[in-house]
Scaffold this active site. Structure first.
Site, PDB file in Angstrom:
ATOM      1  N   GLY A 270      23.805 -25.951  37.781  1.00 45.17           N
ATOM      2  CA  GLY A 270      24.208 -26.353  39.119  1.00 45.17           C
ATOM      3  C   GLY A 270      23.146 -25.986  40.134  1.00 45.17           C
ATOM      4  CB  SER A 271      23.280 -25.929  43.778  1.00 40.59           C
ATOM      5  OG  SER A 271      24.399 -25.089  43.952  1.00 40.59           O
TER       6      SER A 271
ATOM      7  CD  GLU B 243      18.923 -24.528  31.824  1.00 36.37           C
ATOM      8  OE1 GLU B 243      18.023 -25.192  32.340  1.00 36.37           O
ATOM      9  OE2 GLU B 243      18.728 -23.708  30.906  1.00 36.37           O
ATOM     10  CG  LEU B 244      19.596 -22.404  38.835  1.00 40.65           C
ATOM     11  CD1 LEU B 244      19.154 -21.215  39.667  1.00 40.65           C
ATOM     12  CD2 LEU B 244      21.103 -22.552  38.862  1.00 40.65           C
TER      13      LEU B 244
ATOM     14  CB  CYS C  21      18.299 -31.007  37.569  1.00 41.87           C
ATOM     15  SG  CYS C  21      18.427 -31.405  35.834  1.00 41.87           S
TER      16      CYS C  21
ATOM     17  CD  GLU D 115      18.160 -30.155  43.345  1.00 43.32           C
ATOM     18  OE1 GLU D 115      18.940 -29.264  43.713  1.00 43.32           O
ATOM     19  OE2 GLU D 115      18.110 -30.566  42.172  1.00 43.32           O
TER      20      GLU D 115
HETATM   21  P1  NAP Z   1      27.057 -26.951  42.397  1.00 47.71           P
HETATM   22  O1  NAP Z   1      27.662 -27.305  43.699  1.00 47.71           O
HETATM   23  O2  NAP Z   1      26.230 -25.718  42.318  1.00 47.71           O
HETATM   24  O3  NAP Z   1      28.283 -26.849  41.372  1.00 47.71           O
HETATM   25  C1  NAP Z   1      28.075 -26.586  40.015  1.00 47.71           C
HETATM   26  C2  NAP Z   1      29.311 -25.915  39.450  1.00 47.71           C
HETATM   27  O4  NAP Z   1      29.455 -24.618  40.032  1.00 47.71           O
HETATM   28  C3  NAP Z   1      30.597 -26.677  39.756  1.00 47.71           C
HETATM   29  O5  NAP Z   1      31.449 -26.598  38.656  1.00 47.71           O
HETATM   30  C4  NAP Z   1      31.142 -25.893  40.933  1.00 47.71           C
HETATM   31  O6  NAP Z   1      32.528 -26.017  41.121  1.00 47.71           O
HETATM   32  C5  NAP Z   1      30.787 -24.481  40.507  1.00 47.71           C
HETATM   33  N1  NAP Z   1      30.850 -23.493  41.587  1.00 47.71           N
HETATM   34  C6  NAP Z   1      30.821 -23.692  42.926  1.00 47.71           C
HETATM   35  N2  NAP Z   1      30.927 -22.510  43.572  1.00 47.71           N
HETATM   36  C7  NAP Z   1      31.023 -21.549  42.618  1.00 47.71           C
HETATM   37  C8  NAP Z   1      31.138 -20.139  42.657  1.00 47.71           C
HETATM   38  N3  NAP Z   1      31.163 -19.471  43.796  1.00 47.71           N
HETATM   39  N4  NAP Z   1      31.199 -19.466  41.487  1.00 47.71           N
HETATM   40  C9  NAP Z   1      31.140 -20.127  40.308  1.00 47.71           C
HETATM   41  N5  NAP Z   1      31.036 -21.476  40.215  1.00 47.71           N
HETATM   42  C10 NAP Z   1      30.970 -22.177  41.356  1.00 47.71           C
HETATM   43  O7  NAP Z   1      26.178 -28.130  41.809  1.00 47.71           O
HETATM   44  P2  NAP Z   1      26.503 -29.686  41.728  1.00 47.71           P
HETATM   45  O8  NAP Z   1      26.446 -30.244  43.110  1.00 47.71           O
HETATM   46  O9  NAP Z   1      27.719 -29.944  40.902  1.00 47.71           O
HETATM   47  O10 NAP Z   1      25.257 -30.185  40.875  1.00 47.71           O
HETATM   48  C11 NAP Z   1      24.033 -30.418  41.442  1.00 47.71           C
HETATM   49  C12 NAP Z   1      23.058 -29.294  41.191  1.00 47.71           C
HETATM   50  O11 NAP Z   1      22.963 -29.027  39.809  1.00 47.71           O
HETATM   51  C13 NAP Z   1      21.650 -29.663  41.623  1.00 47.71           C
HETATM   52  O12 NAP Z   1      21.051 -28.571  42.271  1.00 47.71           O
HETATM   53  C14 NAP Z   1      20.954 -29.971  40.312  1.00 47.71           C
HETATM   54  O13 NAP Z   1      19.560 -29.856  40.326  1.00 47.71           O
HETATM   55  C15 NAP Z   1      21.588 -28.982  39.418  1.00 47.71           C
HETATM   56  N6  NAP Z   1      21.429 -29.382  38.020  1.00 47.71           N
HETATM   57  C16 NAP Z   1      20.552 -28.688  37.227  1.00 47.71           C
HETATM   58  C17 NAP Z   1      20.356 -29.092  35.902  1.00 47.71           C
HETATM   59  C18 NAP Z   1      19.447 -28.335  34.967  1.00 47.71           C
HETATM   60  O14 NAP Z   1      19.584 -28.506  33.767  1.00 47.71           O
HETATM   61  N7  NAP Z   1      18.513 -27.539  35.458  1.00 47.71           N
HETATM   62  C19 NAP Z   1      21.041 -30.198  35.422  1.00 47.71           C
HETATM   63  C20 NAP Z   1      21.904 -30.875  36.270  1.00 47.71           C
HETATM   64  C21 NAP Z   1      22.091 -30.458  37.560  1.00 47.71           C
HETATM   65  P3  NAP Z   1      33.121 -26.997  42.249  1.00 47.71           P
HETATM   66  O15 NAP Z   1      32.699 -28.365  41.877  1.00 47.71           O
HETATM   67  O16 NAP Z   1      34.566 -26.762  42.133  1.00 47.71           O
HETATM   68  O17 NAP Z   1      32.545 -26.558  43.566  1.00 47.71           O
END
Ligand code: NAP
Length: 490
Positions: free
Chosen positions: A242-243, A262-263, A296, A390
């Site tokens: 995630g982020s 994995e960010l 990502c 990003e």
């Molecule tokens: P995100 O907002 O960080 O959410 C990812 C996950 O974390 C979701 O399940 C989210 O739940 C959960 N989350 C949110 N707040 C949390 C907390 N306080 N504690 C624990 N978990 C929490 O990311 P996204 O918008 O879904 O995805 C986009 C990001 O992922 C981008 O930055 C992208 O680059 C990154 N990404 C990285 C890779 C890699 O392999 N490096 C691959 C794909 C994506 P909720 O949805 O309920 O908020």
């Protein structure tokens, strides 16, 4: 799944009420939230919002099943993973439709994601059979004589998996596949916008020989479900994609448990002089705009040598304008809605900021029928958000460079470091870039968006820690135990 949401004929709200999956049972929560289609904004499901106590119950189930899971043989674990791969083959279109419905990913990419998901589980099955330790040459040390040493890879126990919206099936597979291959149990918290894919996986896994309680999906907010997983002493590892902001928060709260992160990134590519643009430009279009740039390793920054800059921009614009914009459920669509209206507003405000800083919009920059049009920007200063943060939107920045060194410096001038690419016919230049790029993976003559699922994948700097790719993730999800036999020989 208790109720299948993909059936367009279902009209009663009752038929859209989903349940979450724990111990092989479908459970409800008192609180539910509406799930909207990002493209039409219609309500497509009602999703249970688990409480902290409900998450802790799921963790207890996974914890109590860990012994049973650890006892499975490699043969049995591989067979279960093969069963999952087979079930995805049989349900390929349905699984892809669910992704398109909840994430607005165009069908052609959703089908591609399911094909990759099948491969991911097959790689996991194969790696399950190769999980070995190593023999340690004990007598290489002065005090090591007459000892025989070796390591074994033991499962950790409960893995807490937290996943993003952008690849709701394959990035879940990158956690569930290795966790099962290593003999662990799992509690999965999918992104709030894409729970249906995870619940569909539960429906498929329920049909396999996986012990009940080994795989659990709990839906709800990141704050509640995520925190409960991260703070539990019974969870031995958090695997998060995630982020960076959320990932860093998890790391700070996780204490001594293992954490793989994995960010995000703002991936870049260099285009050297002398290369064939007719082959490269279509790749750049795919890299920049697939899944609306919400990848990502999406191509965000493109550095083109002076000699080719004008020709590149012209071709890039022409090819980009050919993209078909529309409903994610149409197989001809290339570009559809971003995941949330607020994300689209953010992306538009970043374009505005870049223009205020002197950027020129080559194409795009507008919203048509609710879709942010694929956008190419040039003359963007490096401190504009579209360049240094990003962007995670269908936006790409193209900059002119007068030397490869300038391009390498620009790529490295980033808080992130997931993957980078270079197109060049010069072998020395390729070697130099592969050595100097500060990233987890370098693609020579490919876009930075290139990934196959068995390769080691993970970033440096704020792009994360730990590697995915089945063999590497399995290693992260085990504890290496050393065993030394004293042979008591004089
Ligand atoms: P995100 O907002 O960080 O959410 C990812 C996950 O974390 C979701 O399940 C989210 O739940 C959960 N989350 C949110 N707040 C949390 C907390 N306080 N504690 C624990 N978990 C929490 O990311 P996204 O918008 O879904 O995805 C986009 C990001 O992922 C981008 O930055 C992208 O680059 C990154 N990404 C990285 C890779 C890699 O392999 N490096 C691959 C794909 C994506 P909720 O949805 O309920 O908020």
């Amino acid at each position: 799944m208790e109720k299948m949401i993909i059936n367009q004929n279902l009209s009663k709200s009752d038929s859209l009420k989903m349940k979450y999956y724990v111990n092989g049972e479908w459970r409800t929560s008192e609180k539910v939230s509406e799930l909207h289609s990002p493209y039409t904004n219609e309500i497509i499901a009602y999703i249970p919002q688990a409480t902290r106590e409900e998450v802790e119950q799921a963790i207890d189930v996974a914890y109590n099943t860990r012994g049973q899971m650890a006892k499975l043989t490699a043969y049995e674990r591989a067979a279960i993973l093969e069963q999952i791969a087979q079930l995805f083959k049989e349900n390929r279109v349905k699984a892809a439709e669910i992704i398109s419905l909840e994430a607005a990913k165009p069908m052609k990419f959703s089908l591609g994601e399911i094909d990759r998901t099948i491969e991911t589980y097959k790689f996991a099955a194969e790696e399950a059979k190769r999980l070995t330790g190593e023999i340690i040459p004990m007598d290489a040390a002065k005090n090591g004589a007459n000892r025989f040493g070796y390591t074994i890879e033991e499962p950790l126990g409960v893995i807490g998996a937290i996943t993003p919206f952008n690849f709701p099936q394959n990035l879940v597979a990158h956690k569930v596949g290795p966790a099962i291959a290593a003999g662990n149990t799992i509690v999965l918290k999918p992104a709030s916008q894409t729970p249906l894919s995870a619940l569909f996986l539960a429906e498929l896994l329920d049909q396999t020989d996986l012990p009940k309680g080994a795989f659990n999906v709990v839906t709800g907010s990141g704050g509640t479900v995520g925190d409960a997983l991260v703070e539990s002493n019974k969870v031995k590892m958090i695997t998060f994609t995630g982020s960076p902001a959320v990932g860093i928060g998890i790391r700070n709260k996780a204490g001594l448990k293992k954490v793989a992160l994995e960010l995000g990134s703002n991936a870049g590519v260099i285009i050297d002089k002398g290369v064939d643009l007719t082959k490269i430009v279509p790749k750049c279009v795919t890299g920049a705009f697939s899944n609306q740039g919400q990848v990502c390793i999406s191509l965000q920054r493109t550095y083109v040598m002076d000699e080719l800059f004008d020709a590149f921009i012209e071709k890039f614009e022409t090819e980009t304008k050919k993209l078909v914009v529309g409903s994610p459920l149409e197989e001809t669509t290339d570009i559809s809605a971003m995941i949330q209206p607020k994300e689209q507003e953010r992306a538009l405000s970043w374009i505005e900021e870049a223009v205020e800083y002197g950027a020129r919009i080559v194409t795009g920059g507008t919203v048509e029928n609710g879709v942010l049009m694929p956008t190419i920007l040039t003359d963007v200063p490096s401190n504009a958000k579209v360049s240094c943060q990003e962007v995670f939107a269908p936006i790409v920045v193209v900059s002119r460079i007068s030397s490869i060194e300038e391009g390498i410096r620009a790529i490295n001038d980033s808080n992130y470091g997931l993957q980078a690419g270079i197109f060049t016919n010069n072998i020395q230049t390729a070697f130099k870039a592969s050595k100097l790029f500060e990233v987890g993976g370098v693609m020579i003559n490919d876009i930075p968006t290139y990934r196959v699922d068995q390769m080691p994948y993970g970033g440096v700097k704020e792009s994360g820690t730990g590697k995915e790719g089945l063999k590497y993730a399995i290693h992260e999800m085990t504890e290496t135990k050393l065993i030394v036999w004293n042979q008591n020989e004089e």
